[in-house]
Motif scaffolding. Sequence first.
Motif, PDB file in Angstrom:
ATOM      1  N   THR A 104       0.867  -1.169   0.000  1.00 19.94           N
ATOM      2  CA  THR A 104       0.000   0.000   0.000  1.00 19.94           C
ATOM      3  C   THR A 104       0.904   1.219   0.000  1.00 19.94           C
ATOM      4  OG1 THR A 104      -1.729  -1.180   1.192  1.00 19.94           O
ATOM      5  CG2 THR A 104      -1.831   1.215   1.226  1.00 19.94           C
ATOM      6  N   TYR A 105       0.672   2.114  -0.951  1.00 21.92           N
ATOM      7  CA  TYR A 105       1.536   3.266  -1.144  1.00 21.92           C
ATOM      8  C   TYR A 105       0.734   4.550  -1.083  1.00 21.92           C
ATOM      9  CZ  TYR A 105       4.625  -0.389  -2.827  1.00 21.92           C
ATOM     10  OH  TYR A 105       5.382  -1.521  -2.920  1.00 21.92           O
ATOM     11  N   GLN A 106       1.414   5.611  -0.673  1.00 20.62           N
ATOM     12  CA  GLN A 106       0.804   6.935  -0.648  1.00 20.62           C
ATOM     13  C   GLN A 106       1.388   7.742  -1.801  1.00 20.62           C
ATOM     14  OE1 GLN A 106       0.306   9.145   3.086  1.00 20.62           O
ATOM     15  NE2 GLN A 106       1.343  10.857   2.076  1.00 20.62           N
ATOM     16  N   VAL A 107       0.512   8.273  -2.643  1.00 23.12           N
ATOM     17  CA  VAL A 107       0.910   9.140  -3.748  1.00 23.12           C
ATOM     18  C   VAL A 107       0.506  10.550  -3.340  1.00 23.12           C
ATOM     19  CG1 VAL A 107       0.605   9.652  -6.197  1.00 23.12           C
ATOM     20  CG2 VAL A 107       0.559   7.279  -5.409  1.00 23.12           C
ATOM     21  N   GLY A 108       1.457  11.450  -3.292  1.00 27.21           N
ATOM     22  CA  GLY A 108       1.197  12.806  -2.820  1.00 27.21           C
ATOM     23  C   GLY A 108       1.322  12.866  -1.317  1.00 27.21           C
ATOM     24  N   PRO A 109       0.964  13.955  -0.701  1.00 31.39           N
ATOM     25  CA  PRO A 109       0.311  15.119  -1.274  1.00 31.39           C
ATOM     26  C   PRO A 109       1.274  15.914  -2.157  1.00 31.39           C
ATOM     27  CG  PRO A 109       0.878  15.560   1.007  1.00 31.39           C
ATOM     28  CD  PRO A 109       1.240  14.130   0.732  1.00 31.39           C
ATOM     29  N   PHE A 110       0.703  16.677  -3.068  1.00 28.50           N
ATOM     30  CA  PHE A 110       1.463  17.540  -3.951  1.00 28.50           C
ATOM     31  C   PHE A 110       1.212  18.972  -3.510  1.00 28.50           C
ATOM     32  CE2 PHE A 110       0.276  13.702  -6.229  1.00 28.50           C
ATOM     33  CZ  PHE A 110       1.532  13.219  -6.564  1.00 28.50           C
ATOM     34  N   GLU A 111       2.209  19.834  -3.711  1.00 22.48           N
ATOM     35  CA  GLU A 111       2.091  21.201  -3.218  1.00 22.48           C
ATOM     36  C   GLU A 111       2.337  22.230  -4.311  1.00 22.48           C
ATOM     37  OE1 GLU A 111       4.870  21.586   0.013  1.00 22.48           O
ATOM     38  OE2 GLU A 111       3.545  20.535   1.395  1.00 22.48           O
ATOM     39  N   ALA A 112       1.648  23.360  -4.184  1.00 17.07           N
ATOM     40  CA  ALA A 112       1.853  24.513  -5.051  1.00 17.07           C
ATOM     41  C   ALA A 112       1.803  25.753  -4.169  1.00 17.07           C
ATOM     42  CB  ALA A 112       0.775  24.586  -6.128  1.00 17.07           C
ATOM     43  N   LYS A 113       2.575  26.757  -4.549  1.00 17.40           N
ATOM     44  CA  LYS A 113       2.553  28.020  -3.821  1.00 17.40           C
ATOM     45  C   LYS A 113       1.800  29.041  -4.661  1.00 17.40           C
ATOM     46  CE  LYS A 113       6.635  27.233  -1.139  1.00 17.40           C
ATOM     47  NZ  LYS A 113       7.959  27.658  -0.743  1.00 17.40           N
ATOM     48  N   TYR A 114       0.872  29.727  -3.993  1.00 15.74           N
ATOM     49  CA  TYR A 114       0.067  30.750  -4.659  1.00 15.74           C
ATOM     50  C   TYR A 114      -0.170  31.893  -3.684  1.00 15.74           C
ATOM     51  CZ  TYR A 114      -3.838  33.165  -6.827  1.00 15.74           C
ATOM     52  OH  TYR A 114      -4.644  34.133  -7.369  1.00 15.74           O
ATOM     53  N   ASP A 115       0.160  33.088  -4.096  1.00 16.06           N
ATOM     54  CA  ASP A 115      -0.099  34.279  -3.307  1.00 16.06           C
ATOM     55  C   ASP A 115       0.488  34.163  -1.897  1.00 16.06           C
ATOM     56  OD1 ASP A 115      -1.100  36.869  -3.094  1.00 16.06           O
ATOM     57  OD2 ASP A 115      -3.063  36.201  -2.359  1.00 16.06           O
ATOM     58  N   GLY A 116       1.710  33.603  -1.808  1.00 15.79           N
ATOM     59  CA  GLY A 116       2.391  33.479  -0.526  1.00 15.79           C
ATOM     60  C   GLY A 116       1.925  32.332   0.348  1.00 15.79           C
ATOM     61  N   LYS A 117       0.975  31.537  -0.128  1.00 25.43           N
ATOM     62  CA  LYS A 117       0.444  30.410   0.649  1.00 25.43           C
ATOM     63  C   LYS A 117       0.778  29.097  -0.040  1.00 25.43           C
ATOM     64  CE  LYS A 117      -3.452  33.211   2.085  1.00 25.43           C
ATOM     65  NZ  LYS A 117      -4.840  33.510   1.842  1.00 25.43           N
ATOM     66  N   THR A 118       0.979  28.055   0.751  1.00 30.19           N
ATOM     67  CA  THR A 118       1.191  26.719   0.210  1.00 30.19           C
ATOM     68  C   THR A 118      -0.127  25.972   0.216  1.00 30.19           C
ATOM     69  OG1 THR A 118       3.468  26.670   1.009  1.00 30.19           O
ATOM     70  CG2 THR A 118       2.458  24.550   0.476  1.00 30.19           C
ATOM     71  N   ILE A 119      -0.500  25.462  -0.953  1.00 29.53           N
ATOM     72  CA  ILE A 119      -1.743  24.714  -1.100  1.00 29.53           C
ATOM     73  C   ILE A 119      -1.374  23.273  -1.411  1.00 29.53           C
ATOM     74  CG2 ILE A 119      -3.850  24.495  -2.466  1.00 29.53           C
ATOM     75  CD1 ILE A 119      -3.557  27.567  -2.945  1.00 29.53           C
ATOM     76  N   SER A 120      -1.946  22.348  -0.665  1.00 31.64           N
ATOM     77  CA  SER A 120      -1.633  20.928  -0.833  1.00 31.64           C
ATOM     78  C   SER A 120      -2.860  20.145  -1.276  1.00 31.64           C
ATOM     79  CB  SER A 120      -1.142  20.323   0.486  1.00 31.64           C
ATOM     80  OG  SER A 120       0.032  20.948   0.905  1.00 31.64           O
ATOM     81  N   THR A 121      -2.609  19.111  -2.079  1.00 29.23           N
ATOM     82  CA  THR A 121      -3.667  18.172  -2.409  1.00 29.23           C
ATOM     83  C   THR A 121      -3.750  17.154  -1.282  1.00 29.23           C
ATOM     84  OG1 THR A 121      -2.208  16.636  -3.567  1.00 29.23           O
ATOM     85  CG2 THR A 121      -3.196  18.410  -4.876  1.00 29.23           C
ATOM     86  N   LYS A 122      -4.796  16.388  -1.258  1.00 37.23           N
ATOM     87  CA  LYS A 122      -4.898  15.304  -0.289  1.00 37.23           C
ATOM     88  C   LYS A 122      -4.038  14.132  -0.785  1.00 37.23           C
ATOM     89  CE  LYS A 122      -9.460  16.446   1.402  1.00 37.23           C
ATOM     90  NZ  LYS A 122     -10.827  16.000   1.611  1.00 37.23           N
ATOM     91  N   PRO A 123      -3.432  13.375   0.124  1.00 42.25           N
ATOM     92  CA  PRO A 123      -2.686  12.188  -0.319  1.00 42.25           C
ATOM     93  C   PRO A 123      -3.659  11.129  -0.841  1.00 42.25           C
ATOM     94  CG  PRO A 123      -2.705  12.327   2.078  1.00 42.25           C
ATOM     95  CD  PRO A 123      -3.362  13.569   1.562  1.00 42.25           C
ATOM     96  N   ILE A 124      -3.171  10.319  -1.760  1.00 43.92           N
ATOM     97  CA  ILE A 124      -3.975   9.253  -2.352  1.00 43.92           C
ATOM     98  C   ILE A 124      -3.297   7.924  -2.006  1.00 43.92           C
ATOM     99  CG2 ILE A 124      -4.828   8.260  -4.503  1.00 43.92           C
ATOM    100  CD1 ILE A 124      -4.560  11.158  -5.679  1.00 43.92           C
TER     101      ILE A 124
END
Length: 147
Positions: A104-124
């Motif tokens: 069983t593996y975890q893919v992500g979370p993935f991150e992007a920076k926008y307007d000084g904030k870090t936004i993350s996806t949920k891990p899959i």
Amino acid sequence: MKMGWIKTGVWIIFIGVGLTVWAEEPKFEFSARVDKTAVETGQAIQLTLTLSGDLSGVELSSIEFPEEFMVASRSQSSSVSVHPKATRRSILLAYALIPQHEGTYQVGPFEAKYDGKTISTKPIHVTVKKSTLPPSLKQQPTERFVL
């Protein structure tokens, strides 16, 4: 149904007579999804990362996958839609990932920076079972790509 745009960046939707619904247009959205979360070794899963909205200044962190997954292919597509006083862009990053081992593996979370904030996806979480195909019929792994 009539739609209007006002200077504050808020959509106004008129439904029927006298009912007004306010919905703010999201400035930036970031998501990750896979086409399946249970596979056999050697069977590909499709991962799609979607970035949409105002993409100016967005910084996507490096994309890393568990080392047990081989990246078989990757592609990128983009689109632009123009609304009154707003332009919305979308970028889709697609990866075909092939797990090489059971587990069983975890893919992500993935991150992007926008307007000084870090936004993350949920891990899959992806569950990989032993392949039911004989070893001679399995796809042979080629080289591994590091993004």
